[in-house]
Design an enzyme around this catalytic site. Structure first.
Site, PDB file in Angstrom:
ATOM      1  N   PRO A 157       1.170  -2.188  -3.180  1.00 58.56           N
ATOM      2  CA  PRO A 157       1.102  -0.806  -2.525  1.00 58.56           C
ATOM      3  C   PRO A 157       1.540  -0.846  -1.108  1.00 58.56           C
ATOM      4  O   PRO A 157       2.283  -1.977  -0.835  1.00 58.56           O
ATOM      5  CB  PRO A 157      -0.443  -1.018  -2.409  1.00 58.56           C
ATOM      6  CG  PRO A 157      -0.991  -2.382  -2.341  1.00 58.56           C
ATOM      7  CD  PRO A 157       0.241  -3.173  -2.976  1.00 58.56           C
ATOM      8  N   TRP A 158       1.323   0.061  -0.195  1.00 55.07           N
ATOM      9  CA  TRP A 158       1.724   0.299   1.074  1.00 55.07           C
ATOM     10  C   TRP A 158       0.918  -0.494   1.998  1.00 55.07           C
ATOM     11  O   TRP A 158       1.111  -0.515   3.206  1.00 55.07           O
ATOM     12  CB  TRP A 158       2.042   1.792   1.554  1.00 55.07           C
ATOM     13  CG  TRP A 158       1.044   2.577   1.044  1.00 55.07           C
ATOM     14  CD1 TRP A 158       1.013   3.637   0.065  1.00 55.07           C
ATOM     15  CD2 TRP A 158      -0.144   2.880   1.782  1.00 55.07           C
ATOM     16  NE1 TRP A 158      -0.070   4.250   0.230  1.00 55.07           N
ATOM     17  CE2 TRP A 158      -0.837   3.950   1.082  1.00 55.07           C
ATOM     18  CE3 TRP A 158      -0.750   2.351   2.692  1.00 55.07           C
ATOM     19  CZ2 TRP A 158      -2.150   4.374   1.651  1.00 55.07           C
ATOM     20  CZ3 TRP A 158      -2.070   2.710   3.516  1.00 55.07           C
ATOM     21  CH2 TRP A 158      -2.658   3.601   2.731  1.00 55.07           C
TER      22      TRP A 158
ATOM     23  N   LYS B  34       8.517  -4.487  -7.176  1.00 48.98           N
ATOM     24  CA  LYS B  34       8.504  -2.984  -6.596  1.00 48.98           C
ATOM     25  C   LYS B  34       7.642  -2.732  -5.608  1.00 48.98           C
ATOM     26  O   LYS B  34       6.642  -2.450  -5.703  1.00 48.98           O
ATOM     27  CB  LYS B  34       8.395  -2.118  -7.770  1.00 48.98           C
ATOM     28  CG  LYS B  34       8.911  -0.609  -7.588  1.00 48.98           C
ATOM     29  CD  LYS B  34       8.325   0.682  -8.140  1.00 48.98           C
ATOM     30  CE  LYS B  34       7.173   1.089  -7.650  1.00 48.98           C
ATOM     31  NZ  LYS B  34       7.413   1.400  -6.340  1.00 48.98           N
ATOM     32  N   PRO B  35       7.898  -2.873  -4.277  1.00 55.63           N
ATOM     33  CA  PRO B  35       7.271  -2.487  -3.240  1.00 55.63           C
ATOM     34  C   PRO B  35       7.012  -1.109  -3.127  1.00 55.63           C
ATOM     35  O   PRO B  35       7.752  -0.252  -3.851  1.00 55.63           O
ATOM     36  CB  PRO B  35       7.728  -2.963  -2.021  1.00 55.63           C
ATOM     37  CG  PRO B  35       9.431  -2.919  -2.451  1.00 55.63           C
ATOM     38  CD  PRO B  35       9.487  -3.283  -3.875  1.00 55.63           C
ATOM     39  N   SER B  36       5.819  -0.287  -2.441  1.00 52.96           N
ATOM     40  CA  SER B  36       5.742   0.941  -2.396  1.00 52.96           C
ATOM     41  C   SER B  36       7.056   1.769  -1.764  1.00 52.96           C
ATOM     42  O   SER B  36       7.657   1.080  -0.709  1.00 52.96           O
ATOM     43  CB  SER B  36       4.688   1.254  -1.541  1.00 52.96           C
ATOM     44  OG  SER B  36       4.589   2.729  -1.121  1.00 52.96           O
TER      45      SER B  36
ATOM     46  N   GLU C 222      -5.034  -4.563  -9.900  1.00 51.18           N
ATOM     47  CA  GLU C 222      -6.060  -4.695  -8.675  1.00 51.18           C
ATOM     48  C   GLU C 222      -5.839  -3.250  -7.869  1.00 51.18           C
ATOM     49  O   GLU C 222      -5.204  -2.951  -7.344  1.00 51.18           O
ATOM     50  CB  GLU C 222      -5.382  -5.704  -7.533  1.00 51.18           C
ATOM     51  CG  GLU C 222      -5.552  -7.024  -8.053  1.00 51.18           C
ATOM     52  CD  GLU C 222      -6.750  -7.896  -7.786  1.00 51.18           C
ATOM     53  OE1 GLU C 222      -7.728  -7.081  -7.596  1.00 51.18           O
ATOM     54  OE2 GLU C 222      -6.867  -8.993  -8.174  1.00 51.18           O
TER      55      GLU C 222
ATOM     56  N   CYS D 259      -8.771  -1.992   0.448  1.00 56.92           N
ATOM     57  CA  CYS D 259      -9.624  -1.624  -0.798  1.00 56.92           C
ATOM     58  C   CYS D 259     -10.861  -2.372  -0.700  1.00 56.92           C
ATOM     59  O   CYS D 259     -11.836  -1.939  -1.130  1.00 56.92           O
ATOM     60  CB  CYS D 259      -8.811  -2.261  -2.082  1.00 56.92           C
ATOM     61  SG  CYS D 259      -8.138  -4.149  -1.628  1.00 56.92           S
TER      62      CYS D 259
ATOM     63  N   GLU E 273     -12.567   7.169  -2.843  1.00 55.48           N
ATOM     64  CA  GLU E 273     -12.046   6.164  -1.719  1.00 55.48           C
ATOM     65  C   GLU E 273     -11.540   7.212  -0.629  1.00 55.48           C
ATOM     66  O   GLU E 273     -10.864   8.109  -0.907  1.00 55.48           O
ATOM     67  CB  GLU E 273     -10.799   5.520  -2.290  1.00 55.48           C
ATOM     68  CG  GLU E 273     -11.140   4.355  -2.918  1.00 55.48           C
ATOM     69  CD  GLU E 273      -9.735   3.604  -3.041  1.00 55.48           C
ATOM     70  OE1 GLU E 273      -9.079   3.966  -3.684  1.00 55.48           O
ATOM     71  OE2 GLU E 273      -9.711   2.321  -2.435  1.00 55.48           O
TER      72      GLU E 273
HETATM   73  P1  NAD Z   1      -0.396   3.686  -5.538  1.00 55.04           P
HETATM   74  O1  NAD Z   1      -1.164   3.748  -6.614  1.00 55.04           O
HETATM   75  O2  NAD Z   1       0.039   5.152  -4.841  1.00 55.04           O
HETATM   76  O3  NAD Z   1       0.804   3.000  -5.663  1.00 55.04           O
HETATM   77  C1  NAD Z   1       0.826   1.659  -5.696  1.00 55.04           C
HETATM   78  C2  NAD Z   1       2.153   1.337  -6.394  1.00 55.04           C
HETATM   79  O4  NAD Z   1       2.326   1.633  -7.613  1.00 55.04           O
HETATM   80  C3  NAD Z   1       3.492   1.661  -5.575  1.00 55.04           C
HETATM   81  O5  NAD Z   1       4.213   0.714  -5.599  1.00 55.04           O
HETATM   82  C4  NAD Z   1       3.703   2.881  -6.306  1.00 55.04           C
HETATM   83  O6  NAD Z   1       5.049   3.255  -5.987  1.00 55.04           O
HETATM   84  C5  NAD Z   1       3.458   2.452  -7.705  1.00 55.04           C
HETATM   85  N1  NAD Z   1       3.488   3.518  -8.829  1.00 55.04           N
HETATM   86  C6  NAD Z   1       3.199   4.660  -8.633  1.00 55.04           C
HETATM   87  N2  NAD Z   1       3.218   5.113  -9.831  1.00 55.04           N
HETATM   88  C7  NAD Z   1       3.750   4.353 -10.757  1.00 55.04           C
HETATM   89  C8  NAD Z   1       4.037   4.504 -11.997  1.00 55.04           C
HETATM   90  N3  NAD Z   1       4.053   5.512 -12.705  1.00 55.04           N
HETATM   91  N4  NAD Z   1       4.652   3.289 -12.638  1.00 55.04           N
HETATM   92  C9  NAD Z   1       4.869   2.126 -11.885  1.00 55.04           C
HETATM   93  N5  NAD Z   1       4.396   2.166 -10.506  1.00 55.04           N
HETATM   94  C10 NAD Z   1       4.061   3.235  -9.845  1.00 55.04           C
HETATM   95  O7  NAD Z   1      -1.344   2.991  -4.431  1.00 55.04           O
HETATM   96  P2  NAD Z   1      -1.056   3.109  -2.716  1.00 55.04           P
HETATM   97  O8  NAD Z   1      -1.441   4.373  -2.305  1.00 55.04           O
HETATM   98  O9  NAD Z   1       0.305   2.378  -2.475  1.00 55.04           O
HETATM   99  O10 NAD Z   1      -2.146   1.920  -2.193  1.00 55.04           O
HETATM  100  C11 NAD Z   1      -3.507   2.129  -2.023  1.00 55.04           C
HETATM  101  C12 NAD Z   1      -4.264   2.166  -3.262  1.00 55.04           C
HETATM  102  O11 NAD Z   1      -4.150   0.588  -3.548  1.00 55.04           O
HETATM  103  C13 NAD Z   1      -6.074   2.115  -2.964  1.00 55.04           C
HETATM  104  O12 NAD Z   1      -6.597   2.908  -4.050  1.00 55.04           O
HETATM  105  C14 NAD Z   1      -6.315   0.902  -2.814  1.00 55.04           C
HETATM  106  O13 NAD Z   1      -7.745   0.794  -2.940  1.00 55.04           O
HETATM  107  C15 NAD Z   1      -5.583  -0.013  -3.646  1.00 55.04           C
HETATM  108  N6  NAD Z   1      -5.507  -1.366  -3.303  1.00 55.04           N
HETATM  109  C16 NAD Z   1      -6.107  -2.292  -4.342  1.00 55.04           C
HETATM  110  C17 NAD Z   1      -6.244  -3.420  -3.873  1.00 55.04           C
HETATM  111  C18 NAD Z   1      -6.986  -4.719  -4.733  1.00 55.04           C
HETATM  112  O14 NAD Z   1      -6.865  -5.767  -4.202  1.00 55.04           O
HETATM  113  N7  NAD Z   1      -8.009  -4.034  -5.578  1.00 55.04           N
HETATM  114  C19 NAD Z   1      -5.523  -4.073  -2.526  1.00 55.04           C
HETATM  115  C20 NAD Z   1      -4.607  -2.993  -1.694  1.00 55.04           C
HETATM  116  C21 NAD Z   1      -4.684  -1.819  -2.177  1.00 55.04           C
END
Ligand code: NAD
Length: 484
Positions: A155-156, A180-182, A254, A288, A386
């Site tokens: 995630p970012w 794959k980073p965000s 996660e 998170c 959230e």
């Molecule tokens: P997001 O779900 O939008 O994106 C996370 C990652 O998934 C990104 O790299 C994104 O490009 C990728 N992604 C999105 N659609 C996809 C698909 N169809 N196939 C494969 N990859 C895909 O999340 P975000 O906005 O980057 O991060 C915030 C979220 O992450 C919040 O909900 C937060 O709670 C959660 N988070 C959880 C933890 C934990 O340890 N549980 C830690 C940090 C963040």
């Protein structure tokens, strides 16, 4: 690996030990959310890029999976040293793409390098069942083998730290990775790959910079990807779980969180408020495990709200470019600040009370004032969903039973905390909280040795700790017919 076009750098992807544009030649802009300026462009990966990266990882797996723990450990130790040596540069890059304070972003690098060091050591001391004869004339043994090609999706909010959570155990146990980073924050992972490229054989680590919507599905459903490790939103995790089911991949999820903080009447209100100043607003609350949902006792409620609002008003926030030591920078994007503002406004319209904050400054960048909201309803959106912003709610519970019931009454189960002067109450409550972590008189402390991961819709699998080594390996049983 980069060239400067129109004043911003255009990065390339890291595939099979070399640098490449996307096959389509298309790019994605990366913004600094603290200013709204475009600071770089990265390749927009597509099917051809995914295929190349996965094939490279699958080929590299054939030899990397046969290396000794010592070989992998030494590589990870070098990677840790490189991170430390470049912490200032990596941290500033992280700050520029996330909007977080530079000091905090630089500090994240030593936490990340420590993960590599921890897994470098842990992979050399695997534990398991003793080899023995469970059947006469047969000797049984259990191996822990690497899973294969792992798609690591980050995630970012902590781009490199989350990547380190994934890369450490995956590489230590002999897997190969397509990271794959965000697409909002790909720069630090690409620079990291450039810095550590010489420490790993080609194909062991590949980094694709495309967006989840454009190439995520291709990566997750690729038949040669054996495991998907995603840290992200619960909606994304559910989508990925459905896709991964098509080829029965191992999953490490996660996902989102909504951490309750129970403050009992016998707690130290000032300590709780001081800890929540950091744990609720760190990284602009885009965490998170953020301490975002306080449930306070009837006697301590007023004293605690007053102490918390004093703490929150003392938060130093603004553009990270102005000072290295801010407590809080910007949010990740204007659209995200819109979301936070909408949730706060709807909570207030539903009769919750604004204690402090609640506004957006009139200047470029994705900012939202540190905010405290009192007395929202348990079934309201601001309690159940959230916010992922600098907003903490405080509810008043009537008794211990209601405190625990409210704490558990969300679909998430990542992290929680309890503040009390009674060890019995702390342990009684910790046992009943349905969350992967319970902190007592504390919130948001993590070490490389401690397991992090959720239950319920926060997902499953552990980051950090020796349990992550289990997640990134498969148990194989071997029986030998020894004759007699
Ligand atoms: P997001 O779900 O939008 O994106 C996370 C990652 O998934 C990104 O790299 C994104 O490009 C990728 N992604 C999105 N659609 C996809 C698909 N169809 N196939 C494969 N990859 C895909 O999340 P975000 O906005 O980057 O991060 C915030 C979220 O992450 C919040 O909900 C937060 O709670 C959660 N988070 C959880 C933890 C934990 O340890 N549980 C830690 C940090 C963040």
């Amino acid at each position: 690996m980069t060239e400067t076009l129109n004043r911003v750098k255009t990065y390339q992807q890291f595939i099979n030990g070399s640098w490449a544009d996307s096959a389509s030649g298309e790019t994605i802009d990366v913004e600094n959310p603290a200013t709204g300026e475009v600071i770089a462009a990265v390749p927009s990966s597509g099917q051809a890029d995914v295929d190349r990266a996965v094939e490279a990882a699958a080929t590299a797996f054939e030899s990397w999976s046969l290396t000794t723990p010592q070989t992998r450990s030494l590589a990870l130790l070098k990677i840790a040293d490189i991170m430390d040596a470049n912490a200032d540069e990596l941290g500033r890059l992280e700050s520029s793409q996330t909007g977080k304070p530079t000091g905090a972003a630089i500090d994240e690098m030593s936490v990340s390098s420590d993960l590599f060091r921890f897994f470098a050591g842990a992979c050399r001391v695997p534990d398991g069942l003793a080899v023995t004869e469970y059947l006469e004339g047969h000797t049984s043994m259990v191996r822990r083998d690497p899973v294969g090609v792992v798609a690591s999706i980050a995630p970012w909010n902590y781009p490199l730290y989350m990547a380190a959570w994934k890369l450490g155990p995956a590489l230590a146990t002999g897997n190969t990775v397509v990271l794959k980073p965000s697409a909002r924050t790909p720069l630090s992972a690409l620079r990291f790959a450039e810095l550590v490229a010489d420490e790993l054989p080609a194909g062991v680590l590949n980094v694709l910079s495309g967006s989840g919507s454009a190439m995520g599905d291709m990566l997750v459903s690729h038949p040669k990807v054996r495991m998907v490790s995603i840290t992200g939103d619960t909606v994304t995790g559910k989508h990925i779980a459905e896709l991964a089911a098509g080829t029965v991949k191992r999953l490490h999820l996660e996902l989102g969180g909504k951490a309750p903080v129970i403050v009992f009447d016998d707690a130290d209100a000032d300590l709780a408020a001081e800890i929540i100043k950091s744990a609720g607003y760190w990284n602009s609350g885009q965490d998170c495990t953020a301490a975002c949902r306080v449930i306070a006792g009837p006697q301590i409620f007023d004293r605690f709200v007053s102490a918390l609002s004093d703490q929150v008003r003392s938060i130093k926030w603004g553009n990270p470019a102005d000072a290295d030591d801010l407590d809080m920078g910007s949010l990740i994007a204007q659209a995200h600040a819109d979301k936070v503002e909408g949730m706060v406004n709807r909570a207030l319209e539903a009769n919750a009370e604004l204690v402090t904050g609640g506004t957006r400054p009139d200047r470029p960048g994705a900012y939202f004032e540190p905010t405290v909201i009192a007395n929202p309803e348990q079934d309201s959106e601001i309690i159940q969903d959230e916010v992922f912003g600098p907003v903490v709610t405080v509810q008043r519970f009537s008794d211990e039973e209601q405190a625990v019931q409210w704490a558990n009454d969300v679909r998430f189960g990542l992290a929680s905390s309890v503040f009390t002067g009674s060890i019995g109450k702390a342990m009684r409550t910790a046992r009943r909280l349905q969350f992967g972590t319970v902190w007592i008189n504390e919130h948001f402390t993590l070490a490389s040795e401690t397991p992090h991961g959720g239950v319920k819709e926060s997902g499953y699998g552990k980051d950090g700790s020796k349990y992550a080594l289990e997640d990134y390996t498969v148990v194989k049983h071997i029986t030998i017919n020894t004759g007699v």
